[in-house]
Design a protein around this motif. Structure first.
Motif, PDB file in Angstrom:
ATOM      1  N   PHE A  99     -31.967 -10.015 -28.279  1.00 49.35           N
ATOM      2  CA  PHE A  99     -32.872 -10.451 -29.525  1.00 49.35           C
ATOM      3  C   PHE A  99     -32.726 -11.879 -29.858  1.00 49.35           C
ATOM      4  O   PHE A  99     -33.774 -12.715 -30.120  1.00 49.35           O
ATOM      5  CB  PHE A  99     -32.451  -9.538 -30.699  1.00 49.35           C
ATOM      6  CG  PHE A  99     -33.592  -9.992 -31.682  1.00 49.35           C
ATOM      7  CD1 PHE A  99     -34.526  -9.173 -31.529  1.00 49.35           C
ATOM      8  CD2 PHE A  99     -33.108 -10.550 -32.953  1.00 49.35           C
ATOM      9  CE1 PHE A  99     -35.762  -9.434 -32.418  1.00 49.35           C
ATOM     10  CE2 PHE A  99     -34.106 -10.668 -33.996  1.00 49.35           C
ATOM     11  CZ  PHE A  99     -35.624 -10.162 -33.687  1.00 49.35           C
ATOM     12  N   PHE A 115     -40.759 -10.395 -39.612  1.00 52.77           N
ATOM     13  CA  PHE A 115     -41.737 -10.529 -38.734  1.00 52.77           C
ATOM     14  C   PHE A 115     -42.921  -9.730 -39.256  1.00 52.77           C
ATOM     15  O   PHE A 115     -43.991  -9.475 -38.723  1.00 52.77           O
ATOM     16  CB  PHE A 115     -41.575 -10.268 -37.173  1.00 52.77           C
ATOM     17  CG  PHE A 115     -40.914 -11.443 -36.630  1.00 52.77           C
ATOM     18  CD1 PHE A 115     -41.467 -12.818 -36.252  1.00 52.77           C
ATOM     19  CD2 PHE A 115     -39.723 -11.292 -36.270  1.00 52.77           C
ATOM     20  CE1 PHE A 115     -40.776 -13.698 -35.865  1.00 52.77           C
ATOM     21  CE2 PHE A 115     -38.738 -12.351 -35.864  1.00 52.77           C
ATOM     22  CZ  PHE A 115     -39.451 -13.601 -35.605  1.00 52.77           C
ATOM     23  N   VAL A 172     -39.714  -5.857 -32.615  1.00 55.17           N
ATOM     24  CA  VAL A 172     -38.503  -6.099 -33.492  1.00 55.17           C
ATOM     25  C   VAL A 172     -37.711  -4.685 -33.545  1.00 55.17           C
ATOM     26  O   VAL A 172     -36.738  -4.764 -33.902  1.00 55.17           O
ATOM     27  CB  VAL A 172     -38.477  -6.750 -34.691  1.00 55.17           C
ATOM     28  CG1 VAL A 172     -39.208  -8.207 -34.551  1.00 55.17           C
ATOM     29  CG2 VAL A 172     -39.210  -6.108 -35.527  1.00 55.17           C
ATOM     30  N   GLY A 173     -38.418  -3.563 -33.584  1.00 53.60           N
ATOM     31  CA  GLY A 173     -37.807  -2.403 -33.997  1.00 53.60           C
ATOM     32  C   GLY A 173     -37.642  -1.958 -35.490  1.00 53.60           C
ATOM     33  O   GLY A 173     -38.373  -2.510 -36.008  1.00 53.60           O
ATOM     34  N   GLY A 174     -36.543  -1.347 -35.618  1.00 56.41           N
ATOM     35  CA  GLY A 174     -36.287  -1.068 -36.857  1.00 56.41           C
ATOM     36  C   GLY A 174     -36.864  -0.090 -37.639  1.00 56.41           C
ATOM     37  O   GLY A 174     -37.203  -0.035 -38.720  1.00 56.41           O
ATOM     38  N   LEU A 178     -38.422   3.302 -39.410  1.00 54.09           N
ATOM     39  CA  LEU A 178     -37.759   4.371 -40.056  1.00 54.09           C
ATOM     40  C   LEU A 178     -37.350   5.221 -39.305  1.00 54.09           C
ATOM     41  O   LEU A 178     -38.602   5.788 -38.428  1.00 54.09           O
ATOM     42  CB  LEU A 178     -38.822   4.837 -41.246  1.00 54.09           C
ATOM     43  CG  LEU A 178     -38.010   5.753 -42.116  1.00 54.09           C
ATOM     44  CD1 LEU A 178     -37.123   4.905 -42.967  1.00 54.09           C
ATOM     45  CD2 LEU A 178     -39.280   6.371 -43.041  1.00 54.09           C
ATOM     46  N   ASP A 184     -35.103  -0.708 -29.901  1.00 54.20           N
ATOM     47  CA  ASP A 184     -34.235  -0.139 -30.789  1.00 54.20           C
ATOM     48  C   ASP A 184     -33.010  -1.143 -30.755  1.00 54.20           C
ATOM     49  O   ASP A 184     -32.588  -1.319 -32.071  1.00 54.20           O
ATOM     50  CB  ASP A 184     -33.393   0.996 -30.265  1.00 54.20           C
ATOM     51  CG  ASP A 184     -34.683   2.215 -30.147  1.00 54.20           C
ATOM     52  OD1 ASP A 184     -35.073   2.580 -31.279  1.00 54.20           O
ATOM     53  OD2 ASP A 184     -35.169   2.695 -29.365  1.00 54.20           O
ATOM     54  N   PRO A 229     -36.847   0.326 -44.918  1.00 50.46           N
ATOM     55  CA  PRO A 229     -36.093  -0.327 -43.809  1.00 50.46           C
ATOM     56  C   PRO A 229     -35.098  -1.210 -44.460  1.00 50.46           C
ATOM     57  O   PRO A 229     -35.441  -2.228 -45.242  1.00 50.46           O
ATOM     58  CB  PRO A 229     -36.951  -0.678 -42.921  1.00 50.46           C
ATOM     59  CG  PRO A 229     -38.440  -0.310 -43.383  1.00 50.46           C
ATOM     60  CD  PRO A 229     -38.398   0.100 -44.614  1.00 50.46           C
ATOM     61  N   ARG A 256     -34.660  -9.505 -38.749  1.00 50.60           N
ATOM     62  CA  ARG A 256     -36.038  -9.366 -37.961  1.00 50.60           C
ATOM     63  C   ARG A 256     -37.159  -8.908 -38.440  1.00 50.60           C
ATOM     64  O   ARG A 256     -38.191  -8.979 -38.088  1.00 50.60           O
ATOM     65  CB  ARG A 256     -35.553  -8.582 -36.693  1.00 50.60           C
ATOM     66  CG  ARG A 256     -35.124  -7.080 -37.226  1.00 50.60           C
ATOM     67  CD  ARG A 256     -34.614  -6.451 -35.903  1.00 50.60           C
ATOM     68  NE  ARG A 256     -33.859  -5.090 -36.010  1.00 50.60           N
ATOM     69  CZ  ARG A 256     -33.810  -4.102 -35.468  1.00 50.60           C
ATOM     70  NH1 ARG A 256     -33.846  -4.192 -33.978  1.00 50.60           N
ATOM     71  NH2 ARG A 256     -32.890  -3.050 -35.943  1.00 50.60           N
ATOM     72  N   LEU A 257     -36.905  -8.208 -39.668  1.00 45.77           N
ATOM     73  CA  LEU A 257     -38.077  -7.755 -40.383  1.00 45.77           C
ATOM     74  C   LEU A 257     -39.047  -8.973 -41.280  1.00 45.77           C
ATOM     75  O   LEU A 257     -39.763  -8.492 -41.853  1.00 45.77           O
ATOM     76  CB  LEU A 257     -37.787  -6.686 -41.430  1.00 45.77           C
ATOM     77  CG  LEU A 257     -37.166  -5.265 -40.710  1.00 45.77           C
ATOM     78  CD1 LEU A 257     -37.279  -3.991 -41.624  1.00 45.77           C
ATOM     79  CD2 LEU A 257     -38.098  -5.000 -39.606  1.00 45.77           C
TER      80      LEU A 257
END
Lengths: 267, 642
Positions: free
Chosen positions: B7, A16, B24-26, B28, B99, A88, A13-14
């Motif tokens: 998702f 994006f 999208v969250g994630g 830190l 989250d 992350p 998902r990162l």
């Protein structure tokens, strides 16, 4: 001053994450990891980081590159572990080498892309690829900052094929996977431009958005159409230096200097 | 029961929206806990865009406080922009948490923090997207409890139909108490359904449940009384007050977003509450008494926070940061400690009279020397007495002279327009003040390139302040008054070009005024605006004054009231105000006396330095002022040389 080159990913998902987003996240990770960065001069000093050829927002990548300048020597692998832990999950730092050559950006001659087309028929996709490759030029349009722009999407394409194996197990029937090798040119031809080209020449229009991932970028072997590791020459130079410095009786790690003792707390 | 992530369905929509990273969250320091290992689950929302909501300290604090608890889980959700909202409706993707992308409807509590009333339409959008009935009366035991908090919750009446309950005051302990009540009720098998758990919450006296209170009206539209309709439910609901901030060092691990947000810094709340007594300031009234975090507590939070985030700036937050008893030592200590690391310090709220040049020098030592900002709030000495902003023009001129003399080139001044008893002359004097600032600045700096920016907002009377009875100035009169000031500044040949002038028109203030002092009847306007497409009312490009007025015109008259009745009408002593049953601790008679003092231009001192003036909060809430000095110093951290 030591320069270290890093390879990083944009996974899951990162993908994006925009390039600006990545830059901020990376510079904060440098602070958290207490990397002894060199700073630019001037009124608002910035840590010296050079980014090369970032992938567009929304596309995944296994092969993004950047270079940082340090004021003290660090062991590249220890530094990589420290930074990777500080980023992350998904923005992973996967390779590190001390820069001993110039011109990393120039060595990024071409990219290998994987384009996953869920719901597309493989035979149909293969036919479209043949039509595209057979064409001399394939004009496509893309919206840029200065408005719509028309350019050729064909000439930069070195290879394009439908593959059976995406490297993560066999492909199920309801999905076609393309592998694209494209030369870096101006204007840059991106995977979505090639998809536009496939739509223009062969009417290939997948029902859902494609999932695009950069698998590699680096020097292009014109004969085979393969893309090789852009950090290879730094690695070779490092080996040569280590060999020369070590000599017959010296301990092998001597060239690493004081940073070899640096506590990194990452293990 | 496992709850699936949305998702995969959301992911297919993201390539088509602006700034997908915000969904999208994630981040830190974000936390994802095991759903099935928790028995009380909170979805926390800041009802604005991610870029505004993510840095919100309130949500960040509660997120951490809840997630630290065994068996409790909290996830965050924010307002989605209209481009994604449209796609979510088309593809039936519900409001989700960032989250782990769980549907908001699957949680036990949907907690929404309102810093401003302009988030109300976004609450309705989120409820509808979540598949939760917009009106509380239509919800069943399957739906989350919709809980409002934040400063706007001190008058939750306009959203009383849409929320199940509200908490007023500090949230840290309140969310844990609520969690325990819900946990016990669930463990018993949810007896009595939704009403039973709400009744248990209401009976504590610290959770307001609108449905257990009936509002009765007089023939003229005013409220006659608000009366509990269930046994054991108290007549008034009290605010929560956290004592000893050092015991609550949150956020310990601030969220660090990938997306760009409005504040990207390590924020530490250095004290809570303010007793300066500015009569327009709701925050200062409802957060009493002053409770300082100690210098050593602040030092530890900054240290851990910077290590956990990598931020380059530390914000020392409070309602008037230079008023901390040890602010000089804090600023010097932090500037010394982080000199090598290029960490900047900022003090967002500084009073003119609390400013001193040593402090300003410490703050800018490691970073940029940007502009200085002060808020005299009123242009004339007279109006500043009315609002109890005890700052004289001499104070201001002396302060800016020092600043310009020490190398600052730019000073920003904040004012309000539409204050009670205000005349054109009071506002025109803002121009005189700016001219005096520039004249003095040119004199002391010997330069002509210095600047002063005047920024003006419309005054909105707020509940639980001495101005809760005051008439609001109409949008037309506000605009006319500001127009005169603009002409005066522009017409000044000698100084005009050195003065910047920024102001907002009076229209948004009227809507804010309607929502701030509204009662339950205003809910019909909010609903109508939402159904007509109203969203993101805090954003100029989305806000529509005409829509609000049309919807108010079609729903309020049949209830015997109109927008003017709520905004420009002055209230009397006898009137029952819609929020009287929510107890901020302030004695209503004291507030009325302070309102009368205001009209007499009589000032009130700060109880930190003078005897108590009986505002009522400390005895009513059983609290006390907690301030230093502690006499401690901030020691540099041991530097480990590698």
């Amino acid at each position: 001053m030591q320069r270290i080159r890093l390879r990083y990913t944009k996974r899951g998902r990162l993908r994006f994450t925009s390039h600006r987003d990545f830059q901020r996240a990376f510079e904060r990770a440098l602070r958290r990891a207490e990397v002894p960065m060199a700073y630019s001069a001037g009124f608002t000093p910035h840590p010296k980081v050079s980014y090369a050829n970032a992938a567009p927002t929304g596309t995944g990548s296994e092969a993004e590159y950047l270079e940082i300048a340090l004021t003290e020597q660090r062991d590249p692998e220890k530094l990589r572990l420290l930074l990777d832990e500080s980023m992350p999950t998904g923005l992973d730092i996967v390779d590190a080498v001390e820069a001993r050559t110039s011109g990393l950006a120039e060595r990024l001659e071409a990219s290998v892309w994987q384009i996953r087309l869920p719901g597309a028929d493989r035979t149909e996709a293969a036919g479209a690829v043949q039509t595209f490759l057979a064409a001399g030029t394939v004009e496509v349009e893309r919206r840029t900052k200065s408005g719509m722009r028309t350019f050729d999407s064909r000439a930069a394409v070195k290879r394009l094929e439908v593959v059976d194996d995406a490297g993560d197990g066999p492909v199920d029937d309801a999905c076609a996977i393309l592998r694209l090798v494209v030369r870096h040119s101006t204007p840059a031809v991106r995977p979505d431009d090639v998809l536009s080209g496939l739509r223009a020449t062969a009417d290939l229009a997948p029902p859902v958005p494609a999932a695009v991932t950069r698998l590699a970028q680096g020097p292009l072997d014109e004969e085979t159409g393969t893309v090789t590791d852009p950090l290879a020459s730094d690695r070779e130079a490092a080996t040569a230096v280590r060999f020369a410095a070590a000599g017959p009786a010296s301990p092998p790690a001597v060239q690493e200097g004081p940073s070899a003792e640096a506590p990194d707390g990452s293990a | 029961m496992p709850v699936e992530s949305v998702f995969p369905r959301l992911e297919a929509l993201l390539p088509h929206v602006q700034k997908p990273i915000q969904y999208v969250g994630g981040e830190l320091n974000s936390t994802v806990k095991d759903w099935d290992a928790c028995d009380v689950r909170w979805a926390l929302m800041y009802p604005d865009a991610y870029e505004v909501g993510l840095p919100n300290q309130g949500v960040m604090i509660l997120y951490e406080v809840l997630n630290e608890r065994e068996g409790v889980l909290a996830e965050r959700t924010y307002s989605v922009w209209p481009d994604l909202e449209e796609l979510m409706r088309e593809h039936r993707v519900p409001q989700f948490t960032v989250d782990s992308h769980r549907p908001v409807s699957a949680f036990d509590v949907f907690g929404v923090s309102f810093s401003t009333e302009l988030g109300y339409t976004n609450l309705l959008t989120a409820l509808d997207l979540a598949g939760i009935p917009i009106e509380a009366k239509d919800r069943t035991v399957e739906h989350p409890l919709v809980l409002a908090g934040g400063h706007a919750a001190f008058n939750p009446e306009p959203i009383a139909d849409f929320i199940d309950c509200a908490v007023v005051g500090d949230g840290e302990q309140a969310v844990l108490e609520i969690t325990e009540i819900i946990r016990a009720w669930k463990a018993e098998g949810s007896p009595g359904g939704r009403d039973e758990v709400l009744l248990r919450l209401a009976r504590t006296g610290t959770v307001y449940v609108p449905k257990f209170y009936d509002v009765e009206y007089l023939a003229d539209g005013r409220i006659s009384r608000v009366v509990p309709n269930a046994s054991g439910v108290p007549w008034r609901v009290s605010k929560h007050t956290v004592m000893d901030l050092d015991e609550w060092p949150y956020p310990k691990q601030p969220l660090v977003p990938l997306a760009e947000t409005v504040h990207e810094r390590m924020s530490v709340e250095i004290f809570r509450g303010c007793t300066r007594g500015c009569r327009f300031c709701q925050a200062g009234m409802i957060t009493r008494p002053v409770r300082e975090r100690s210098i050593t507590g602040i030092g530890e939070m900054v240290d851990k926070g910077l290590k956990n985030t990598g931020f380059e700036e530390v914000g020392l937050l409070s309602l008037s940061s230079a008023d901390h008893t040890e602010i000089g030592d804090i600023a010097k200590g932090l500037a010394d400690r982080y000199e090598e690391d290029k960490i900047g310090l900022s003090l967002p709220s500084t009073r003119v009279d609390a400013f001193n040049i040593d402090l300003a020098n410490e703050l800018t030592r490691n970073g940029r020397r940007s502009g200085l900002t002060f808020a005299p709030e009123g242009g004339s000495e007279r109006i500043r007495k009315v609002i109890n902003k005890m700052v004289s023009e001499e104070d201001l001129i002396r302060t800016v002279a020092t600043a310009y003399g020490n190398g600052w080139r730019q000073v920003k001044l904040y004012f309000m327009c539409g204050l009670p008893t205000e005349t054109d002359d009071d506002v025109l004097q803002i121009g005189d003040m700016a001219v005096n600032v520039i004249a003095k600045g040119r004199e002391v700096s010997g330069r002509n390139d210095i600047r002063c920016t005047v920024s003006i907002g419309g005054f909105v009377p707020k509940p639980h302040t001495p101005f809760q009875w005051a008439p609001q100035l109409s949008a037309e009169e506000t605009d006319a008054r500001l127009g005169k000031l603009r002409d005066k500044i522009r017409g000044d040949k000698k100084y005009g070009r050195s003065i910047g002038f920024r102001y907002h028109d009076g229209k948004p203030g009227i809507v804010e005024g309607l929502l701030s002092r509204g009662d339950r009847r205003v809910g019909s306007v909010i609903r109508a605006v939402y159904e007509d497409g109203g969203r993101f009312d805090g954003w100029r490009e989305h806000f529509s004054y005409d829509r609000w007025m049309e919807c108010a015109g079609s729903t309020l008259p049949e209830q015997g009231v109109d927008v003017d009745w709520y905004t420009t009408r002055e209230r009397t002593y006898e009137e029952v105000l819609p929020w009287d049953h929510l107890d901020s601790g302030l004695d209503k008679d004291w507030l009325w006396e302070d309102w009368q003092d205001s009209l007499d231009e009589t000032e009130v001192e700060d109880c930190r330095w003078t005897p108590c003036f009986d505002c009522g909060v400390c005895p009513q809430m059983d609290t006390e002022i907690q301030i230093g000095p502690t006499g401690k110093k901030l020691l540099p951290l041991t530097v480990v040389n590698e």
